[in-house]
Design an enzyme around this catalytic site. Structure first.
Site, PDB file in Angstrom:
ATOM      1  N   ARG A 131       0.915  -1.087   0.012  1.00  0.00           N
ATOM      2  CA  ARG A 131       0.040  -0.042  -0.136  1.00  0.00           C
ATOM      3  C   ARG A 131       0.977   1.185   0.148  1.00  0.00           C
ATOM      4  NH1 ARG A 131      -4.110  -0.085   4.781  1.00  0.00           N
ATOM      5  NH2 ARG A 131      -5.042  -1.768   3.567  1.00  0.00           N
ATOM      6  N   ARG A 178      -1.746   6.686   9.620  1.00  0.00           N
ATOM      7  CA  ARG A 178      -1.643   6.176   8.163  1.00  0.00           C
ATOM      8  C   ARG A 178      -1.671   7.181   7.396  1.00  0.00           C
ATOM      9  NH1 ARG A 178      -4.527   0.325   8.189  1.00  0.00           N
ATOM     10  NH2 ARG A 178      -3.103  -0.469   9.712  1.00  0.00           N
ATOM     11  N   LYS A 185      -3.858   0.764  14.874  1.00  0.00           N
ATOM     12  CA  LYS A 185      -3.923   1.715  13.779  1.00  0.00           C
ATOM     13  C   LYS A 185      -4.532   3.191  14.185  1.00  0.00           C
ATOM     14  CE  LYS A 185      -6.506  -1.046  11.230  1.00  0.00           C
ATOM     15  NZ  LYS A 185      -7.473  -1.370  10.062  1.00  0.00           N
ATOM     16  N   LYS A 242      -5.971   7.017  12.307  1.00  0.00           N
ATOM     17  CA  LYS A 242      -6.089   7.606  11.172  1.00  0.00           C
ATOM     18  C   LYS A 242      -6.511   9.023  11.307  1.00  0.00           C
ATOM     19  CE  LYS A 242      -7.461   3.148   8.868  1.00  0.00           C
ATOM     20  NZ  LYS A 242      -8.741   2.499   8.594  1.00  0.00           N
ATOM     21  N   CYS A 248     -15.355  -2.723  -0.949  1.00  0.00           N
ATOM     22  CA  CYS A 248     -13.999  -3.058  -0.387  1.00  0.00           C
ATOM     23  C   CYS A 248     -13.224  -4.149  -1.158  1.00  0.00           C
ATOM     24  CB  CYS A 248     -13.902  -3.633   1.110  1.00  0.00           C
ATOM     25  SG  CYS A 248     -14.711  -5.249   1.431  1.00  0.00           S
ATOM     26  N   CYS A 271      -8.286 -10.512   0.257  1.00  0.00           N
ATOM     27  CA  CYS A 271      -8.380 -10.194   1.631  1.00  0.00           C
ATOM     28  C   CYS A 271      -8.478 -11.285   2.482  1.00  0.00           C
ATOM     29  CB  CYS A 271      -9.363  -9.346   1.982  1.00  0.00           C
ATOM     30  SG  CYS A 271      -9.537  -8.765   3.786  1.00  0.00           S
ATOM     31  N   CYS A 318     -16.889  -8.197   5.017  1.00  0.00           N
ATOM     32  CA  CYS A 318     -16.609  -8.496   6.426  1.00  0.00           C
ATOM     33  C   CYS A 318     -17.065  -7.230   7.203  1.00  0.00           C
ATOM     34  CB  CYS A 318     -15.620  -9.222   6.872  1.00  0.00           C
ATOM     35  SG  CYS A 318     -14.157  -8.015   7.111  1.00  0.00           S
ATOM     36  N   CYS A 333     -13.969  -1.825   5.924  1.00  0.00           N
ATOM     37  CA  CYS A 333     -13.151  -0.740   4.970  1.00  0.00           C
ATOM     38  C   CYS A 333     -13.837   0.212   3.873  1.00  0.00           C
ATOM     39  CB  CYS A 333     -12.099  -1.735   4.102  1.00  0.00           C
ATOM     40  SG  CYS A 333     -11.201  -2.790   5.638  1.00  0.00           S
TER      41      CYS A 333
HETATM   42 FE1  SRM Z   1      -9.347  -1.852   5.853  1.00  0.00          FE
HETATM   43  C1  SRM Z   1      -8.089  -4.624   7.477  1.00  0.00           C
HETATM   44  C2  SRM Z   1      -8.454  -3.176   2.949  1.00  0.00           C
HETATM   45  C3  SRM Z   1      -9.877   1.083   4.539  1.00  0.00           C
HETATM   46  C4  SRM Z   1     -10.964  -1.032   8.665  1.00  0.00           C
HETATM   47  N1  SRM Z   1      -8.299  -3.648   5.264  1.00  0.00           N
HETATM   48  C5  SRM Z   1      -7.954  -4.533   6.228  1.00  0.00           C
HETATM   49  C6  SRM Z   1      -6.961  -5.493   5.264  1.00  0.00           C
HETATM   50  C7  SRM Z   1      -5.609  -5.035   5.295  1.00  0.00           C
HETATM   51  C8  SRM Z   1      -6.992  -7.041   5.854  1.00  0.00           C
HETATM   52  C9  SRM Z   1      -6.156  -7.776   6.753  1.00  0.00           C
HETATM   53  O1  SRM Z   1      -5.844  -6.875   7.919  1.00  0.00           O
HETATM   54  O2  SRM Z   1      -5.421  -8.674   6.625  1.00  0.00           O
HETATM   55  C10 SRM Z   1      -7.660  -5.273   3.796  1.00  0.00           C
HETATM   56  C11 SRM Z   1      -6.777  -5.654   2.892  1.00  0.00           C
HETATM   57  C12 SRM Z   1      -7.206  -6.151   1.549  1.00  0.00           C
HETATM   58  C13 SRM Z   1      -6.516  -6.343   0.414  1.00  0.00           C
HETATM   59  O3  SRM Z   1      -6.498  -7.564   0.138  1.00  0.00           O
HETATM   60  O4  SRM Z   1      -6.222  -5.410  -0.312  1.00  0.00           O
HETATM   61  C14 SRM Z   1      -8.100  -3.871   4.082  1.00  0.00           C
HETATM   62  N2  SRM Z   1      -8.881  -1.165   4.071  1.00  0.00           N
HETATM   63  C15 SRM Z   1      -8.631  -1.805   2.911  1.00  0.00           C
HETATM   64  C16 SRM Z   1      -8.821  -0.851   1.633  1.00  0.00           C
HETATM   65  C17 SRM Z   1      -7.867  -1.262   0.776  1.00  0.00           C
HETATM   66  C18 SRM Z   1     -10.156  -1.185   1.181  1.00  0.00           C
HETATM   67  C19 SRM Z   1     -10.666  -0.479  -0.029  1.00  0.00           C
HETATM   68  O5  SRM Z   1     -11.123  -1.574  -0.653  1.00  0.00           O
HETATM   69  O6  SRM Z   1     -10.351   0.577  -0.529  1.00  0.00           O
HETATM   70  C20 SRM Z   1      -8.687   0.349   2.451  1.00  0.00           C
HETATM   71  C21 SRM Z   1      -7.298   0.763   2.176  1.00  0.00           C
HETATM   72  C22 SRM Z   1      -7.128   2.102   3.096  1.00  0.00           C
HETATM   73  C23 SRM Z   1      -5.911   2.844   2.840  1.00  0.00           C
HETATM   74  O7  SRM Z   1      -5.535   3.255   1.824  1.00  0.00           O
HETATM   75  O8  SRM Z   1      -5.197   3.031   4.074  1.00  0.00           O
HETATM   76  C24 SRM Z   1      -9.170  -0.041   3.739  1.00  0.00           C
HETATM   77  N3  SRM Z   1     -10.158  -0.108   6.514  1.00  0.00           N
HETATM   78  C25 SRM Z   1     -10.498   0.758   5.736  1.00  0.00           C
HETATM   79  C26 SRM Z   1     -11.303   1.703   6.385  1.00  0.00           C
HETATM   80  C27 SRM Z   1     -11.972   3.085   5.783  1.00  0.00           C
HETATM   81  C28 SRM Z   1     -11.197   4.432   6.224  1.00  0.00           C
HETATM   82  O9  SRM Z   1     -10.303   4.136   7.156  1.00  0.00           O
HETATM   83  O10 SRM Z   1     -11.513   5.282   5.865  1.00  0.00           O
HETATM   84  C29 SRM Z   1     -11.631   1.207   7.538  1.00  0.00           C
HETATM   85  C30 SRM Z   1     -13.011   1.514   8.585  1.00  0.00           C
HETATM   86  C31 SRM Z   1     -12.292   2.723   9.479  1.00  0.00           C
HETATM   87  C32 SRM Z   1     -11.528   2.326  10.530  1.00  0.00           C
HETATM   88  O11 SRM Z   1     -10.342   2.182  10.668  1.00  0.00           O
HETATM   89  O12 SRM Z   1     -12.216   2.130  11.692  1.00  0.00           O
HETATM   90  C33 SRM Z   1     -11.024  -0.081   7.565  1.00  0.00           C
HETATM   91  N4  SRM Z   1      -9.551  -2.788   7.746  1.00  0.00           N
HETATM   92  C34 SRM Z   1     -10.143  -2.258   8.763  1.00  0.00           C
HETATM   93  C35 SRM Z   1     -10.176  -2.937   9.968  1.00  0.00           C
HETATM   94  C36 SRM Z   1     -11.068  -2.948  11.326  1.00  0.00           C
HETATM   95  C37 SRM Z   1     -10.221  -2.054  11.948  1.00  0.00           C
HETATM   96  C38 SRM Z   1     -10.780  -1.881  13.600  1.00  0.00           C
HETATM   97  O13 SRM Z   1     -10.616  -1.107  14.477  1.00  0.00           O
HETATM   98  O14 SRM Z   1     -11.444  -2.911  13.846  1.00  0.00           O
HETATM   99  C39 SRM Z   1      -9.274  -4.153   9.482  1.00  0.00           C
HETATM  100  C40 SRM Z   1      -8.933  -5.244  10.442  1.00  0.00           C
HETATM  101  C41 SRM Z   1      -8.004  -4.847  11.548  1.00  0.00           C
HETATM  102  O15 SRM Z   1      -7.327  -3.861  11.509  1.00  0.00           O
HETATM  103  O16 SRM Z   1      -7.830  -5.919  12.249  1.00  0.00           O
HETATM  104  C42 SRM Z   1      -8.916  -3.758   8.197  1.00  0.00           C
HETATM  105 FE1  SF4 Z   2     -11.210  -7.319   3.917  1.00  0.00          FE
HETATM  106 FE2  SF4 Z   2     -13.447  -6.961   5.600  1.00  0.00          FE
HETATM  107 FE3  SF4 Z   2     -11.713  -4.802   4.616  1.00  0.00          FE
HETATM  108 FE4  SF4 Z   2     -13.320  -5.859   3.054  1.00  0.00          FE
HETATM  109  S1  SF4 Z   2     -13.997  -4.883   4.971  1.00  0.00           S
HETATM  110  S2  SF4 Z   2     -11.174  -5.340   2.869  1.00  0.00           S
HETATM  111  S3  SF4 Z   2     -13.340  -7.956   3.489  1.00  0.00           S
HETATM  112  S4  SF4 Z   2     -11.112  -6.532   5.982  1.00  0.00           S
END
Ligand code: SRM
Ligand code: SF4
Length: 567
Positions: free
Chosen positions: A74, A143, A213, A215, A434, A440, A479, A483
């Site tokens: 990323r 981030r 994390k 943000k 997402c 993922c 899930c 995201c």
């Molecule tokens: Fe996310 C984890 C993709 C924005 C909340 N997110 C992941 C992971 C890295 C899966 C993993 O941990 O193994 C995913 C990678 C998938 C892949 O194969 O690429 C993933 N997140 C993404 C992206 C690529 C979604 C997209 O389709 O655009 C976004 C990348 C953002 C970036 O450029 O940095 C992405 N993730 C978000 C957002 C939205 C935002 O930040 O505006 C959220 C919700 C806001 C938040 O943070 O609460 C988000 N991602 C999560 C979470 C839940 C965090 C939590 O507090 O519980 C996880 C899981 C974790 O961290 O354990 C996660």
């Molecule tokens: Fe993966 Fe769940 Fe984030 Fe979708 S919402 S990219 S399935 S961790």
């Protein structure tokens, strides 16, 4: 010993890592396909996730499930601001090393998928060679800092971009591990990313970084395109007479949740205090330090800032921030989010040039026989050399286009079989999904790969009801981690278990309200049929100019179900 709490395993990995080194370098040198488990946690700070393509899981000769290990990278792009050269470098990387697609993310960054370990250093070095970095794109640190991507050349947007870059620099990790592991023999010959030969120290994070994390986003009240209420820390510009006089500071947003664990929940940020533009970095540092010293390091499910604030209260939190900051902060002004702009289509930027917001469906850039996103971008970059600003809705804005080049840009897009933003239905244009399957590891359902099909059916049903001009957000995730920010959308579709989704209704376009569960465990093919009666109820019972989300929120789920049952 009195009540000593057991730290999470990741805390041990961080504290033993010597500022994020671990044994990543040793793993890199080995013949193994991937990295050892503790190093996979550290890799996130370096902007990488160890994954496998879940479509290609097979059975080994011994009958065990076999995985083809690879890495996702990323690239951190503050405010989403890129040059043509930087975009082309990523397209080259996805073609030459990755899975030949590039993903524009919901946080204005770029992701490459399926990079083999044997080529990961080369990938990082090529990203570095175009002055970008993956450092701190993931991991328990601040981030990618988000900011409104509209390339408007005025004092307000200039100040917001300044704050974004200052925050990115101020909160960057100082470790030299990234340089040592990934870049040392790189052609640029740079000595180090940060610091020189001084002893290593992380002045803001300390040796164990943050509990989780973190943000940050910067937004305008009239344009909440970066979803400020979902950020751990938001700076909402306060504008007087055409200038930013300061920011309302919002804290504790976050969407991730585990439905089976009641202790977890999505939360919108709370309004904390006001600060001037020159106080932004010190306030951010104070917030980060309060979370560093008080955040939960035992249970990663409860480690985000939102839980600290929920447990201790916003007044306690503000008091702590003021202590670290050194003095009391004034209250927020009355300014609050009241509108949203996705910046799609043509608009003047304020310096005689134009920008064009181009909707990329779910942020995925690929070339197929009839839709050639990558080729279109390559051609636009080579002909016009525009700036490219990534939006928080997985789309992109071509900037600095001369009046006489507008037609060329449109022609290229059409020639590659792609629609102009103006030709896309509002419901599709404002939808997001997402990544989910196949890369993922946390996905329980499809998302990005199925939302276009859901949109096909939804578009047709909305047209039948005469609702095709209505603007509302549909966001899908594979899930409950959130995201694509589904919980504050008009319609949130959250993968719950294989092929089944929870439908949330009642959020809103401007992102200041969470939706509630309308129906759980809805099979993919039942999503639109489940929603059609609700659309019909909206058509018949809405108040003048009431949005879909506002309507669902006002009438409540009970009425919606009753209307749905009677149709
Ligand atoms: Fe996310 C984890 C993709 C924005 C909340 N997110 C992941 C992971 C890295 C899966 C993993 O941990 O193994 C995913 C990678 C998938 C892949 O194969 O690429 C993933 N997140 C993404 C992206 C690529 C979604 C997209 O389709 O655009 C976004 C990348 C953002 C970036 O450029 O940095 C992405 N993730 C978000 C957002 C939205 C935002 O930040 O505006 C959220 C919700 C806001 C938040 O943070 O609460 C988000 N991602 C999560 C979470 C839940 C965090 C939590 O507090 O519980 C996880 C899981 C974790 O961290 O354990 C996660
Ligand atoms: Fe993966 Fe769940 Fe984030 Fe979708 S919402 S990219 S399935 S961790």
């Amino acid at each position: 010993m009195a009540d000593e709490k057991k730290l999470s395993a990741v805390e041990d990995v961080k504290s033993l890592s010597n500022f994020l080194r671990g044994t990543i370098a040793e793993d890199l040198a080995s013949d193994a396909d991937g990295f050892a488990k503790p190093n996979t946690h550290l890799l996130k700070f370096h902007g990488m996730y160890q994954q496998d393509d879940r479509d290609n899981r097979g059975a080994s000769a011994e009958g065990k499930s076999s995985k083809e290990i690879s890495l996702m990278t990323r690239t951190r792009i503050p405010g989403g601001i890129l040059t043509s050269v930087q975009m082309i470098a990523h397209l080259d990387l996805c073609d030459e090393i990755g899975n030949s697609t590039l993903k524009c993310t919901t946080r204005q960054a770029l992701q490459l998928h399926c990079i083999p370990k044997s080529r990961i250093r080369e990938t990082i070095q090529r990203i570095h060679a175009v002055n970008l970095s993956t450092l701190a794109a993931c991991g328990d640190v601040n981030r990618n800092v988000m900011c409104c991507p509209a390339p408007i050349r005025d004092a307000i947007h200039d100040e917001m971009r300044r704050a974004t870059m200052a925050l990115k620099d101020h909160l960057a990790p100082r470790t030299r591990a990234y340089y040592e592991i990934w870049l040392k023999d790189d052609a640029s010959g740079e000595e180090s990313l940060v610091g020189g030969g001084e002893p290593e120290v992380e002045p803001i994070y300390g040796p164990t970084y943050l509990p989780r994390k973190f943000k940050i986003g910067v937004a305008l009240p009239q344009d909440n395109c970066i979803d400020i209420y979902t950020q751990d820390l938001g700076f909402l510009a306060v504008v007087r007479e055409g200038a930013v006089v300061g920011y309302n500071v919002l804290v504790g947003g976050g969407l991730g949740t585990t439905p089976s664990a009641k202790k977890t929940f999505p939360a919108l940020a709370k309004r904390m205090a006001f600060c001037t533009p020159d106080e932004v970095c010190q306030v951010a540092e104070a917030v980060v330090k309060v979370q560093r010293d008080n955040g939960n390091r035992e249970d990663r499910k409860r480690a985000r800032l939102k839980y600290l604030i929920a447990d201790q209260g916003i007044e306690w939190f503000r008091g702590q921030v003021e202590q670290y900051f050194g003095r009391a902060l004034p209250d927020c002004t009355e300014d609050d989010v009241h509108d949203f702009d996705d910046h799609m289509g043509w608009a003047e930027q304020g310096d005689g040039k134009w920008y064009y917001g181009w909707n990329v469906e779910n942020g995925r850039l690929y070339d197929s026989e009839d839709r050639r996103w990558k080729s279109a971008i390559r051609e636009i970059c080579s002909l016009l050399n525009p700036g490219i600003n990534l939006t928080a809705h997985q789309s992109m804005i071509f900037t600095d286009i001369a009046e006489e080049d507008k037609q060329t840009l449109e022609d290229v897009i059409r020639r590659h079989g792609l629609p102009l933003s103006e030709e896309i239905s509002t419901v599709r244009r404002w939808s997001m999904a997402c990544v989910a399957l196949p890369t993922c590891s946390l996905a329980v359902t499809e998302s990005e790969r199925v939302l276009p099909g859901v949109m096909d059916v939804m578009e047709a049903e909305l047209a039948k009801l005469g609702l095709d001009q209505e603007a509302f957000t549909v966001r899908m995730t594979g899930c409950p981690n959130g995201c694509a920010r589904p919980y504050n959308a008009d319609i949130g579709l959250v993968g719950k278990t294989k092929n089944k989704y929870t439908i949330f209704l009642g959020g809103q376009l401007i992102g200041t309200r969470l939706g509630t569960i309308f129906k759980d465990l809805v099979p993919l093919e039942e999503i639109v049929p489940t929603l059609v009666p609700v659309f019909a109820a909206y058509k018949h019972h809405r108040q003048t100019s009431e949005s879909f989300g506002d309507f669902c929120h006002r009438v409540g789920n009970e009425n919606l179900h009753a209307w749905a049952a009677s149709t």
